[in-house]
Design a protein around this motif. Sequence first.
Motif, PDB file in Angstrom:
ATOM      1  N   UNK A  18       0.827  -1.295   0.096  1.00 48.82           N
ATOM      2  CA  UNK A  18       0.074   0.005   0.135  1.00 48.82           C
ATOM      3  C   UNK A  18       0.938   1.408  -0.059  1.00 48.82           C
ATOM      4  N   UNK A  19       1.981   1.247   0.545  1.00 46.91           N
ATOM      5  CA  UNK A  19       2.810   2.386   0.768  1.00 46.91           C
ATOM      6  C   UNK A  19       3.652   2.635  -0.648  1.00 46.91           C
ATOM      7  N   UNK A  20       3.789   1.371  -1.146  1.00 48.09           N
ATOM      8  CA  UNK A  20       4.563   1.718  -2.382  1.00 48.09           C
ATOM      9  C   UNK A  20       3.655   2.080  -3.393  1.00 48.09           C
ATOM     10  N   UNK A  21       2.277   1.886  -3.521  1.00 50.48           N
ATOM     11  CA  UNK A  21       1.213   2.650  -4.129  1.00 50.48           C
ATOM     12  C   UNK A  21       1.023   3.936  -4.024  1.00 50.48           C
ATOM     13  N   UNK A  22       1.242   4.333  -2.665  1.00 54.61           N
ATOM     14  CA  UNK A  22       0.966   5.674  -2.398  1.00 54.61           C
ATOM     15  C   UNK A  22       2.400   6.519  -2.991  1.00 54.61           C
ATOM     16  N   UNK A  23       3.614   5.819  -3.140  1.00 55.01           N
ATOM     17  CA  UNK A  23       4.754   6.417  -3.552  1.00 55.01           C
ATOM     18  C   UNK A  23       4.745   6.491  -5.098  1.00 55.01           C
ATOM     19  N   UNK A  24       3.746   5.807  -5.661  1.00 53.31           N
ATOM     20  CA  UNK A  24       3.484   5.830  -7.267  1.00 53.31           C
ATOM     21  C   UNK A  24       4.034   4.755  -7.916  1.00 53.31           C
ATOM     22  N   UNK A  25       4.406   3.590  -7.321  1.00 57.83           N
ATOM     23  CA  UNK A  25       4.989   2.486  -7.908  1.00 57.83           C
ATOM     24  C   UNK A  25       3.829   1.752  -8.637  1.00 57.83           C
ATOM     25  N   UNK A  26       3.763   1.673 -10.041  1.00 59.24           N
ATOM     26  CA  UNK A  26       2.781   1.035 -10.764  1.00 59.24           C
ATOM     27  C   UNK A  26       3.251  -0.306 -11.238  1.00 59.24           C
ATOM     28  N   UNK A  27       2.246  -1.057 -11.999  1.00 62.45           N
ATOM     29  CA  UNK A  27       2.529  -2.212 -12.777  1.00 62.45           C
ATOM     30  C   UNK A  27       3.655  -1.983 -13.832  1.00 62.45           C
ATOM     31  N   UNK A  28       4.559  -2.790 -13.734  1.00 65.16           N
ATOM     32  CA  UNK A  28       5.812  -2.740 -14.597  1.00 65.16           C
ATOM     33  C   UNK A  28       6.845  -2.030 -14.237  1.00 65.16           C
ATOM     34  N   UNK A  29       6.712  -1.109 -12.910  1.00 63.02           N
ATOM     35  CA  UNK A  29       7.729  -0.463 -12.472  1.00 63.02           C
ATOM     36  C   UNK A  29       8.752  -1.452 -11.861  1.00 63.02           C
ATOM     37  N   UNK A  30      10.031  -1.164 -11.995  1.00 59.03           N
ATOM     38  CA  UNK A  30      10.960  -1.884 -11.402  1.00 59.03           C
ATOM     39  C   UNK A  30      11.517  -1.486  -9.943  1.00 59.03           C
ATOM     40  N   UNK A  31      11.569  -2.461  -9.141  1.00 59.28           N
ATOM     41  CA  UNK A  31      12.079  -2.281  -7.731  1.00 59.28           C
ATOM     42  C   UNK A  31      13.028  -3.488  -7.539  1.00 59.28           C
ATOM     43  N   UNK A  32      14.168  -3.063  -6.654  1.00 59.03           N
ATOM     44  CA  UNK A  32      15.203  -3.919  -6.557  1.00 59.03           C
ATOM     45  C   UNK A  32      15.477  -4.013  -5.147  1.00 59.03           C
ATOM     46  N   UNK A  33      16.504  -4.796  -4.774  1.00 61.06           N
ATOM     47  CA  UNK A  33      16.717  -5.109  -3.252  1.00 61.06           C
ATOM     48  C   UNK A  33      18.217  -5.338  -3.081  1.00 61.06           C
ATOM     49  N   UNK A  34      19.029  -5.093  -2.126  1.00 61.05           N
ATOM     50  CA  UNK A  34      20.176  -5.534  -1.613  1.00 61.05           C
ATOM     51  C   UNK A  34      20.296  -5.718  -0.341  1.00 61.05           C
ATOM     52  N   UNK A  35      19.495  -6.870  -0.082  1.00 62.25           N
ATOM     53  CA  UNK A  35      19.291  -7.003   1.419  1.00 62.25           C
ATOM     54  C   UNK A  35      19.718  -8.564   1.405  1.00 62.25           C
ATOM     55  N   UNK A  36      19.913  -8.967   2.776  1.00 61.53           N
ATOM     56  CA  UNK A  36      20.126 -10.361   3.153  1.00 61.53           C
ATOM     57  C   UNK A  36      18.992 -11.076   3.246  1.00 61.53           C
ATOM     58  N   UNK A  37      19.419 -12.517   3.618  1.00 57.69           N
ATOM     59  CA  UNK A  37      18.246 -13.563   3.637  1.00 57.69           C
ATOM     60  C   UNK A  37      17.473 -13.731   4.878  1.00 57.69           C
ATOM     61  N   UNK A  38      16.674 -12.460   4.786  1.00 55.54           N
ATOM     62  CA  UNK A  38      15.797 -12.381   6.148  1.00 55.54           C
ATOM     63  C   UNK A  38      14.229 -12.224   5.971  1.00 55.54           C
TER      64      UNK A  38
END
Length: 662
Positions: free
Chosen positions: A132-152
Amino acid sequence: MIVEGQKLWEPSAAFVESSNMTALMHWLGERQHLQCKNYKELWQWSVTQPEAFWAAMWDYFEVISDTPYERVLSDRQIRPGVRWFEGSRVNFAEHILRHKGSHAAISAMAETRDLEVTSWDELASQVRRVATKLREWGIRPGDRVSAVMPNRPETVVAMLAVISIGGVWSNAAPEFGTQAILDRLGQVEPRLVFFGDGYEFGGKRFDRTAMLSELLAALPSVERVVRLDVLGDCPAFTADAEVSDWPGLMAAADPGEAAFQFERVACDHPLWFVFSSGTTGLPKAIAHSHVGVLIEMLKFMTFHMNLKTGDNSFFYTTTGWVMFNLVVGMMLTGAGAILYDGSPVYPQTDMLWKLAEQSQASHFGASPTYVQLMESNQVVPKQHYALDKLTTVLVGGSPSIPSTFAWFYQNVKDELWVTSQSGGTEIASAFVAATPTQPVYAAEIQARALGMSVKALNDSGEPVIDEVGELICDTPFPSMPLYFLGDDDNSRYWSSYFEEIPGVWRHGDFIKINERGGCYIYGRSDATLNRFGVRIGTSEIYQAVESLEGVSDSLVVCIETADGGFYMPLFVSLTAQQRCDEALKQEITRKLKTACSPRHVPDEIIPVPDIPYTLTGKKLEVPVRKILKGAKADEVASRGSMRNPDSLDFFVDFYREKKHWM
């Protein structure tokens, strides 16, 4: 001594009858009027009638779609561009989160954190808050989101949140070097990135905030960063983008199950980008579809892993390997995922067995390299841990040898289904896999996977049985890549799998399929040892050499010399007490002659400080071969993708000394 093909285990009648595979056969008999007496008949139907088989999978799993599909498969010719279930609109995350309850969805442990359990209801709530927060920030279908996070667990939550709203996910592990991460995320050009401030491994803390500042400066596409404090005392990093923190996401209101809408997407909508190892240049950024991975993983996790609601499944991995995506995919069955963040042998050598006991693991996965580590440290889990719930072991990551299978029966449990599989990042699944209805034979992968029309081809392009040949697949399957990023005309995709043998997918592995359908993988065919016209699989040599006391690891290559001959050196990594003297060399030679053939004997045996590996545990045979033919190390191997980058220096120096006659 356990030998290849020796029967080690037979499933009981109760185990067979209670398996998901048997349930499928009963269902097909009742609903489809298809009578399959055994797995071999079921597999044969699945590959000769792919439309009927995959339609049955859709119905069996009650796939949720906004609209009915118009056709199962666009074309039986295997090639880039094949479409599956056209007209359907599905969401991968929705099928994971349709499971509910207070039982464990995620059980997680880290080097400095005790076991923490997240229930299915808690997981769904956290995903809804982040999405829901991602949608509020304007992330839409097809937008690319990445992570550099550990196995948690936070990484799983972020992943499912992005996917649930139609965003396209990608991972890079925090232990990767700066350039290795940039090689991946630079292709993706994400709008938003989840970052961990660092990670812990082997009792050491690694602050990555300075690296994050470098990355963000090189990623102008990033508009917002979400920071997860893993270490908790690291300095801030510089960013032109908006910066939020994980606690802030968790403090957001949960809209509730009824109000939250999953974004159901078309059959050609990308789910994620996964990356090839990048050992020989820029890694391929491989796109898969929601519907393709969904139907393939439902099939694989349910029937080939026999996962059920209430099970808890573990495989040791990092977030930079497709195995992390597969662990999340196991949750499609209602089974819980078990995560471990850190070294598999810290703070104690048998740490993962402690985790298995505390998490009540039913399925345990690790690599053959891990088994070697347990052997060398004389770890016997059954002496110290109650593993009553454990029914299944999955060995993966590289070809197994007979002693790998035997170790589990001798040191873990007598009554255990020890399985193996082989596939790859590019298919997010396996071509050959396990089946709970058949016996276990040492080092043998039990069967070709359902829906995978796999064959072994000889040099004349003919299918062969009981002979080593190229692993090919001649019928499309749903988790084929949609495309590679930056490969607009599919030329790189085509050349990777379809160019060398027209009309089939050539995977690049050597395989032998026996009469009963059992499969043996003999290493990469692009690392083939070709001596005087005779092809030799590298794994045959590794199995023989690494069974010798004093040899901890090995790597072999074959190089064509200027005079038309061949030079095949064997590099061995030895235990601290072992010397590479004439006695050892003679023992290696005798072993190779008797276990393999005289052609398997190397021209030279050379001790090395370390064998080079990728971060995902694959030996760098091809890069080493290229270095010994004169290529520069940095042109054939990405050091940021390596577990031990300094190990290449030995081979660079070795070439300089030998190049006058090689």
